[in-house]
Design a protein around this motif. Structure first.
Motif, PDB file in Angstrom:
ATOM      1  N   TYR A 183       4.103  12.144 -14.805  1.00 38.70           N
ATOM      2  CA  TYR A 183       3.410  11.455 -13.720  1.00 38.70           C
ATOM      3  C   TYR A 183       3.929  10.026 -13.547  1.00 38.70           C
ATOM      4  CZ  TYR A 183       0.806   9.137 -17.452  1.00 38.70           C
ATOM      5  OH  TYR A 183       0.468   8.413 -18.558  1.00 38.70           O
ATOM      6  N   THR A 184       3.675   9.477 -12.365  1.00 44.65           N
ATOM      7  CA  THR A 184       3.921   8.067 -12.061  1.00 44.65           C
ATOM      8  C   THR A 184       2.695   7.521 -11.353  1.00 44.65           C
ATOM      9  OG1 THR A 184       6.302   8.422 -11.812  1.00 44.65           O
ATOM     10  CG2 THR A 184       5.384   6.411 -10.840  1.00 44.65           C
ATOM     11  N   ASP A 185       2.133   6.422 -11.854  1.00 41.18           N
ATOM     12  CA  ASP A 185       0.977   5.799 -11.224  1.00 41.18           C
ATOM     13  C   ASP A 185       1.425   4.842 -10.121  1.00 41.18           C
ATOM     14  OD1 ASP A 185      -0.759   7.123 -12.896  1.00 41.18           O
ATOM     15  OD2 ASP A 185      -0.886   5.475 -14.343  1.00 41.18           O
ATOM     16  N   SER A 186       0.457   4.434  -9.300  1.00 38.93           N
ATOM     17  CA  SER A 186       0.702   3.431  -8.264  1.00 38.93           C
ATOM     18  C   SER A 186      -0.404   2.392  -8.357  1.00 38.93           C
ATOM     19  CB  SER A 186       0.712   4.065  -6.866  1.00 38.93           C
ATOM     20  OG  SER A 186       0.984   3.084  -5.878  1.00 38.93           O
ATOM     21  N   THR A 223     -11.676   9.439  -5.143  1.00 40.49           N
ATOM     22  CA  THR A 223     -10.713  10.253  -4.403  1.00 40.49           C
ATOM     23  C   THR A 223      -9.740  10.914  -5.378  1.00 40.49           C
ATOM     24  OG1 THR A 223      -9.215   8.371  -4.107  1.00 40.49           O
ATOM     25  CG2 THR A 223     -10.882   8.755  -2.389  1.00 40.49           C
ATOM     26  N   TYR A 224      -9.010  11.911  -4.870  1.00 41.65           N
ATOM     27  CA  TYR A 224      -8.076  12.667  -5.706  1.00 41.65           C
ATOM     28  C   TYR A 224      -6.682  12.650  -5.093  1.00 41.65           C
ATOM     29  CZ  TYR A 224     -11.956  14.594  -8.395  1.00 41.65           C
ATOM     30  OH  TYR A 224     -13.043  14.750  -9.202  1.00 41.65           O
ATOM     31  N   PHE A 225      -5.707  12.616  -5.993  1.00 42.64           N
ATOM     32  CA  PHE A 225      -4.309  12.811  -5.611  1.00 42.64           C
ATOM     33  C   PHE A 225      -3.808  14.044  -6.344  1.00 42.64           C
ATOM     34  CE2 PHE A 225       0.101  12.500  -6.915  1.00 42.64           C
ATOM     35  CZ  PHE A 225       0.761  12.301  -5.710  1.00 42.64           C
ATOM     36  N   TYR A 226      -3.114  14.958  -5.614  1.00 41.81           N
ATOM     37  CA  TYR A 226      -2.601  16.186  -6.214  1.00 41.81           C
ATOM     38  C   TYR A 226      -1.070  16.198  -6.152  1.00 41.81           C
ATOM     39  CZ  TYR A 226      -7.391  17.933  -5.947  1.00 41.81           C
ATOM     40  OH  TYR A 226      -8.745  18.099  -6.094  1.00 41.81           O
ATOM     41  N   GLY A 227      -0.482  16.708  -7.227  1.00 41.33           N
ATOM     42  CA  GLY A 227       0.966  16.842  -7.279  1.00 41.33           C
ATOM     43  C   GLY A 227       1.428  18.199  -6.789  1.00 41.33           C
ATOM     44  N   ASN A 228       2.644  18.559  -7.170  1.00 43.61           N
ATOM     45  CA  ASN A 228       3.214  19.836  -6.729  1.00 43.61           C
ATOM     46  C   ASN A 228       2.480  21.014  -7.363  1.00 43.61           C
ATOM     47  OD1 ASN A 228       4.464  19.143  -9.357  1.00 43.61           O
ATOM     48  ND2 ASN A 228       5.558  21.075  -9.063  1.00 43.61           N
ATOM     49  N   GLU A 229       2.610  22.161  -6.758  1.00 42.59           N
ATOM     50  CA  GLU A 229       1.952  23.371  -7.247  1.00 42.59           C
ATOM     51  C   GLU A 229       2.979  24.313  -7.876  1.00 42.59           C
ATOM     52  OE1 GLU A 229      -1.249  25.710  -4.999  1.00 42.59           O
ATOM     53  OE2 GLU A 229       0.578  26.850  -4.579  1.00 42.59           O
ATOM     54  N   VAL A 230       2.603  24.923  -9.006  1.00 43.59           N
ATOM     55  CA  VAL A 230       3.415  25.966  -9.613  1.00 43.59           C
ATOM     56  C   VAL A 230       2.580  27.238  -9.668  1.00 43.59           C
ATOM     57  CG1 VAL A 230       4.763  24.322 -10.966  1.00 43.59           C
ATOM     58  CG2 VAL A 230       2.750  25.408 -11.993  1.00 43.59           C
ATOM     59  N   LEU A 257       0.799  -1.212   0.000  1.00 43.10           N
ATOM     60  CA  LEU A 257       0.000   0.000   0.000  1.00 43.10           C
ATOM     61  C   LEU A 257       0.839   1.272   0.000  1.00 43.10           C
ATOM     62  CD1 LEU A 257      -2.838  -1.055   2.479  1.00 43.10           C
ATOM     63  CD2 LEU A 257      -2.890  -1.019  -0.020  1.00 43.10           C
ATOM     64  N   ILE A 258       2.140   1.155  -0.180  1.00 44.93           N
ATOM     65  CA  ILE A 258       2.975   2.350  -0.253  1.00 44.93           C
ATOM     66  C   ILE A 258       2.565   3.182  -1.460  1.00 44.93           C
ATOM     67  CG2 ILE A 258       5.313   3.203  -0.701  1.00 44.93           C
ATOM     68  CD1 ILE A 258       6.375   0.916   0.958  1.00 44.93           C
ATOM     69  N   ASP A 259       2.346   4.490  -1.225  1.00 50.30           N
ATOM     70  CA  ASP A 259       1.878   5.387  -2.284  1.00 50.30           C
ATOM     71  C   ASP A 259       3.077   5.888  -3.084  1.00 50.30           C
ATOM     72  OD1 ASP A 259       0.650   7.195  -3.892  1.00 50.30           O
ATOM     73  OD2 ASP A 259      -0.468   8.208  -2.302  1.00 50.30           O
TER      74      ASP A 259
END
Length: 245
Positions: A59-62, A122-129, A29-31
């Protein structure tokens, strides 16, 4: 005594087995998801003054955490934007992916980040610019235009020259047309615009029927474009000459 030792040994093995099983489940379950948006965004200023912002990311999926239902970029005027009905664009292409936010109001600070929408909602968000739609493109914009050597149409009332836009960068002019004169240095020139142009100027051919010319006269033509700040350009060195009937 032997039975006691045997019982203790079995309990120890059971505890170790359960512990290892729990560790294995945790490992599964490591994200490992990531969505890195490049801080070097690009832009295009539209004819009406709004701004398009072009973003790229990787991106990289899990796969251990479920399926991705949607992948894209989200923007907002405050930090950490979240997905709603009108602030996202789908990520296009394969890594690196891209998207364009269109017709943003000028003079704003914009925050952008990539996201995954998972199949469970659910949502996953990356870094913000962070970027801005306050842009002065006067030193970076460019347009290349060519006058075609042959007329599209000609009669006793006038002529229809054509010009082709072959390249455009960073900003759309607000006017496009033809500059013409009986003088090769374009002194005492006149300008006729394409009145049908209502949106951005693109890579295409423009034409206009020009009347009021003197008969049996040689005219020099070149392209003409005007930006919102009043700057005009002929988009290169292309010229052509036509003699009226």
């Amino acid at each position: 005594m032997k039975n006691l030792l045997k019982t203790v040994s079995l309990l120890f093995i059971l505890i170790v087995t359960i512990s290892c099983s729990k560790n294995d489940d945790t490992t599964d379950l490591i994200d490992t998801r990531s969505f890195i948006t490049d801080s070097n965004v690009d832009y295009f200023i539209n004819r009406n003054g709004t701004v398009n912002i072009i973003v790229t990311g990787e991106y990289t999926d899990s796969p251990n955490l479920g399926d991705v239902a949607n992948r894209g970029f989200v923007y907002g005027t405050t930090s950490n934007p979240v997905v709603n009905s009108n602030n996202t664009e789908t990520a296009l292409g394969s890594n690196p992916v891209n998207a364009t936010f269109r017709n943003l109001t000028a003079g704003q600070t914009i925050y952008i980040r990539g996201f995954f929408e998972m199949s469970d909602g659910t949502y996953f968000y990356g870094n913000e610019v962070q970027t801005s739609t306050t842009i002065d493109a006067s030193s970076t914009r460019s347009i290349s235009m060519t006058i075609k050597p042959d007329l599209f149409f000609q009669n006793n009332d006038g002529i229809t020259p054509e010009l082709e836009v072959t390249a455009i960068e960073k900003e759309s002019p607000i006017e496009i047309g033809f500059e013409y004169s009986i003088n090769s240095d374009f002194s005492n020139s006149s300008v006729t615009l394409d009145p049908d142009m209502t949106g951005n100027i693109f890579l295409t051919t423009y034409s206009e029927f020009i009347t009021g010319l003197t008969l049996n006269t040689l005219y020099h033509f070149r392209p003409y474009a005007k930006y919102a700040d009043g700057t005009t350009t002929n988009g290169g060195t292309s010229t052509a000459t036509f003699t009226t009937n």
